[in-house]
Design an enzyme around this catalytic site. Structure first.
Site, PDB file in Angstrom:
ATOM      1  N   THR A  32       0.840  -1.205   0.000  1.00  0.00           N
ATOM      2  CA  THR A  32       0.000   0.000   0.000  1.00  0.00           C
ATOM      3  C   THR A  32       0.872   1.251   0.000  1.00  0.00           C
ATOM      4  OG1 THR A  32      -1.889  -1.057   1.050  1.00  0.00           O
ATOM      5  CG2 THR A  32      -1.669   1.299   1.364  1.00  0.00           C
ATOM      6  N   HIS A  35       4.121 -10.148   2.989  1.00  0.00           N
ATOM      7  CA  HIS A  35       3.265 -11.208   3.538  1.00  0.00           C
ATOM      8  C   HIS A  35       2.452 -11.949   2.502  1.00  0.00           C
ATOM      9  CE1 HIS A  35      -0.801  -9.190   3.703  1.00  0.00           C
ATOM     10  NE2 HIS A  35      -0.024  -8.199   3.355  1.00  0.00           N
ATOM     11  N   CYS A  39      -9.993  -6.147   2.215  1.00  0.00           N
ATOM     12  CA  CYS A  39     -10.277  -4.756   2.546  1.00  0.00           C
ATOM     13  C   CYS A  39     -11.751  -4.446   2.444  1.00  0.00           C
ATOM     14  CB  CYS A  39      -9.526  -3.818   1.620  1.00  0.00           C
ATOM     15  SG  CYS A  39      -7.915  -4.403   1.179  1.00  0.00           S
TER      16      CYS A  39
END
Lengths: 101, 479
Positions: B150, B279, B403
C-alpha cells in the site's frame, strides 16, 4: 578430488531423516509441506546419473536438513550471551586482579 | 548451537513433546474427538505457545468432549482450513528462522554507523535488498523498503505525479486496481490531476488499443496491476511496458500478488516502478518494497519527511527483522517457484474438477487462460452469497478482497467485469498456496458442494430454473 555419489543406503537414510524432521513440526500444513517437498525432491534426484551432480544434490539435502528450522523457539528461550564484551572484561579484570575504580 | 546447554535441550525436547500432544488435538478435520481445552488453545495457537502448552497437554489427556472453537459468536468444530492466500500467506519456517536472530541478539539500528550492532543489521538489510532484487531481475540499489505494498503504491502514484507535476498532469490506471491505487488516484484528482480509469473486458484484461489511445503528451504514469487480487487474472504486462516505453510514460505495476509466484524480470517487462509485499509471499506482515528504475531514472517526491533513510524516499528506520524475512522469503520463492507452481496448479485443477463435476451453474470470474492458478474466483448461480459464506465457516475464504469483505456491497472488480449483480453477490475467492494440502482441497470441495446444494434446495429461484422458467422474463411486482 572427484566427488563421490552417495550410496543408495546413504540417500535413503537422508530421506528418512527428512521425514523424521517433518514429524517434529507442530503445524499441520508445514509438516505436510516438508514431507511432500522431501518426497518430490528425492524423486527428482533419483534420475541423476552424474556422480558429481548426485554428490552436490546430496550435500544440498544435508545442508537443508541441518538448518534448525523447528528449533526456532530455542533461540527465544535464551541464546548465548557469553561473547558479550561485558563478560570478557569481567573475566580479564578478575584474572588480572585489578578492577578499575 | 554451541551455546545451547543440556538443560535447554531437555526442556526443549519436553516442550516439543507437549506441542505434539497438543497438536494431535488441533487437527480436527479427521473427525477425531479432541479435548476441549486443547481446541481453545488451538484457537490462539499463533501466540507464544511454550507458556501453557505443557500443562494443557497433561490436563487434556482424558477429556473426550466434542471440540469447539468459539469466536465472534461463530462456533466451529476446529480451526477452519485456510484457503485465503490472497489476503495473506503463512510465514515459511525458513523465513522465521532467518528473522529470529534480528529479534533477539542482533537488534541494532541498521542506520547506526558507529558500532557493530548497527553494522550487522545494515549488512542483513543490504543482503535482503539483494535477495529481493534478485527475484525480479533488478539491481539492489533500485529497491526501497516500505511498510507494505500500500505504501509502495502511494509512493509510486503520488510520488511520480507530484515530482513531474509542472509538465505532466495525467495518470492512467484501471477500474480493477487495488483500493490503495484507486484512492491515491482520487487524491490526485482532488489536487487537480486528470485520471483515466481504463475499463476492463469481460475477462478482466485491459484493451491495449484503448490504452494507446488514452496516453496523452502530458501523461506521467500508467499503473496497471500484475495479478489481480480478487480474480487472479494476469494483465499483459509485457505489452503494456512496451507501449509505455514507446510513449515515454512511466509504467508502474502493483505486483504484490505476482512476485514470488510467477517469474518477473523488470528489464524484460520494461517496468519502471513496482510494488511488492512481504506477507503475500510467505514472508512477514508489515514490510514491502518498491522497485524504482535507475536507468532511465524515475524520480519521486517522498511521502514522509524524516531522517532521509532509503535514499530519502522513505524516511524511518528500516525494520531489520522484517526486511530480513522478506529477503529470505524472496530467495525461497525463487528456489521453490517451479515446485510451488506445479503443486498449486494441481490443487487448482483438483478443486475445479471436484466442484464442476457435482455442481452446475457456476462461473469462473475473469480469464481462465491468463490467470494465476492460486486464485480461483467462482460465482455460484441461484445461491445467496452471504449464506454460502456463513455455511462455509469451516473453510477460511472470502468473497473478494479482505479490505472490502466487511461490506455487503458486491465487489467493484466484478462489477467492472460486467458481472451481473446477483452473480457478483455470490462470488467466493478460493486461494491455494505452498502449504495447502490435497486433503484440505478435497475437504473444501465437499463442504462447498454440500452447502451449495443445500442452499439451492431451499431456493425458490433454483426450483423455477429446474422447471425451465427463464428468471429474466419474470416481472417482479413491488410491494
Amino acid at each position: 578430488m572427484a566427488a563421490v555419489a552417495p550410496s543408495p543406503v546413504e540417500a535413503k537414510a537422508l530421506f528418512k531423516a527428512f521425514l523424521r524432521e517433518a514429524r517434529k513440526f507442530p503445524n499441520y500444513n508445514i509438516r505436510e509441506y516438508v514431507k511432500r517437498r522431501a518426497k518430490e525432491g528425492f524423486r527428482e534426484c533419483q534420475s541423476i546419473k552424474d556422480p558429481a551432480a548426485a554428490a552436490a544434490a546430496f550435500a544440498k539435502g544435508k545442508e537443508q536438513l541441518e538448518r534448525p528450522h523447528h528449533d526456532s523457539f530455542f533461540l527465544l528461550m535464551g541464546s548465548s550471551s557469553e561473547d558479550l564484551v561485558l563478560f570478557q572484561c569481567n573475566k580479564l579484570n578478575v584474572q588480572g586482579g585489578s578492577v578499575s575504580a | 548451537m554451541a551455546g545451547r546447554t543440556l538443560l535447554q535441550r531437555t526442556v526443549g525436547r519436553a516442550l516439543l513433546q507437549a506441542l505434539k500432544a497438543r497438536n494431535a488435538a488441533e487437527i480436527t478435520t479427521t473427525g477425531k474427538a479432541a479435548p476441549a481445552v486443547c481446541s481453545e488453545m488451538a484457537a490462539m495457537w499463533n501466540l507464544p505457545r511454550h507458556h501453557s502448552s505443557a500443562s494443557a497437554a497433561t490436563v487434556a489427556v482424558d477429556e473426550q468432549e466434542a471440540p469447539t472453537v468459539m469466536m465472534k459468536g461463530v462456533k466451529m468444530p476446529g480451526r477452519p482450513l485456510y484457503l485465503d492466500m490472497q489476503a495473506t500467506s503463512p510465514v515459511d519456517p525458513r523465513v522465521l528462522d532467518a528473522m529470529l536472530p534480528y529479534f533477539t541478539d542482533q537488534y541494532g539500528n541498521p542506520h547506526s554507523r558507529t558500532h557493530i550492532y548497527g553494522w550487522e543489521s545494515e549488512d542483513a538489510v543490504e543482503r535482503a535488498r539483494g535477495q529481493i532484487a534478485n527475484l525480479i531481475g533488478a539491481n539492489a540499489k533500485e529497491i526501497i523498503f516500505t511498510s507494505g505494498a500500500t505504501e509502495a503504491n502511494n509512493i509510486a502514484i503520488k510520488g511520480v505525479a507530484h515530482f513531474y507535476k509542472d509538465k505532466k498532469k495525467h495518470v492512467i490506471t484501471t477500474q480493477t486496481e487495488h483500493k490503495c491505487v484507486l484512492d491515491s488516484c482520487r487524491h490526485l484528482q482532488q489536487e487537480g490531476f486528470d485520471v483515466t480509469y481504463l475499463p476492463v473486458k469481460t475477462d478482466g484484461l485491459i484493451d491495449l488499443e484503448e490504452l494507446k489511445a488514452t496516453i496523452r503528451p502530458d501523461t506521467a504514469l500508467v499503473s496497471v496491476m500484475y495479478v489481480n487480487n480478487e480474480i487472479g487474472v494476469i494483465q499483459p504486462i509485457k505489452e503494456i511496458g512496451e507501449i509505455c516505453r514507446q510513449h515515454k510514460v512511466f509504467f508502474h505495476t502493483d505486483a504484490a500478488q505476482a512476485a514470488g509466484k510467477i517469474p518477473i524480470n523488470v528489464d524484460d517487462l520494461k517496468i519502471d516502478l513496482m510494488s511488492l509485499s512481504g506477507h503475500k509471499l510467505y514472508g512477514p506482515k508489515g514490510i514491502g518494497a518498491i522497485y524504482m528504475r535507475r536507468r532511465p531514472r524515475v524520480r519521486v517526491e517522498a511521502q514522509m519527511s524524516g531522517g532521509g533513510q532509503e535514499r530519502g524516499i522513505r524516511s524511518g528506520t528500516v525494520a531489520t527483522p522484517l526486511a530480513v524475512g522478506m529477503g529470505a522469503a524472496c530467495e525461497i520463492a525463487m528456489q521453490e517457484m517451479a515446485n510451488d507452481e506445479k503443486h498449486i496448479l494441481e490443487l487448482h485443477k483438483r478443486f475445479l474438477e471436484g466442484v464442476t463435476s457435482q455442481v452446475q451453474g457456476l462461473v469462473i470470474n475473469g480469464s481462465t487462460e491468463h490467470r494465476y492458478a492460486g486464485n480461483l474466483n467462482i460465482s455460484f448461480a441461484y445461491v445467496e452469497g452471504e449464506s454460502l459464506l456463513m455455511g462455509l465457516k469451516e473453510v477460511a475464504v472470502s468473497s473478494g478482497s479482505a479490505c472490502t469483505s466487511a461490506s455487503l456491497e458486491p465487489s467493484y472488480v466484478l462489477r467492472a467485469l460486467g458481472v451481473e449483480e446477483d452473480m457478483a453477490h455470490t462470488s467466493i475467492r478460493f486461494g491455494f498456496g505452498r502449504f495447502t494440502t490435497k486433503e484440505e482441497v478435497d475437504r473444501a470441495t465437499k463442504l462447498t458442494v454440500d452447502q451449495v446444494q443445500k442452499l439451492r434446495q431451499m431456493s425458490p429461484l433454483w426450483e423455477m430454473v429446474q422447471e425451465g422458467i427463464d428468471l429474466k422474463s419474470i416481472q417482479w411486482s413491488q410491494h
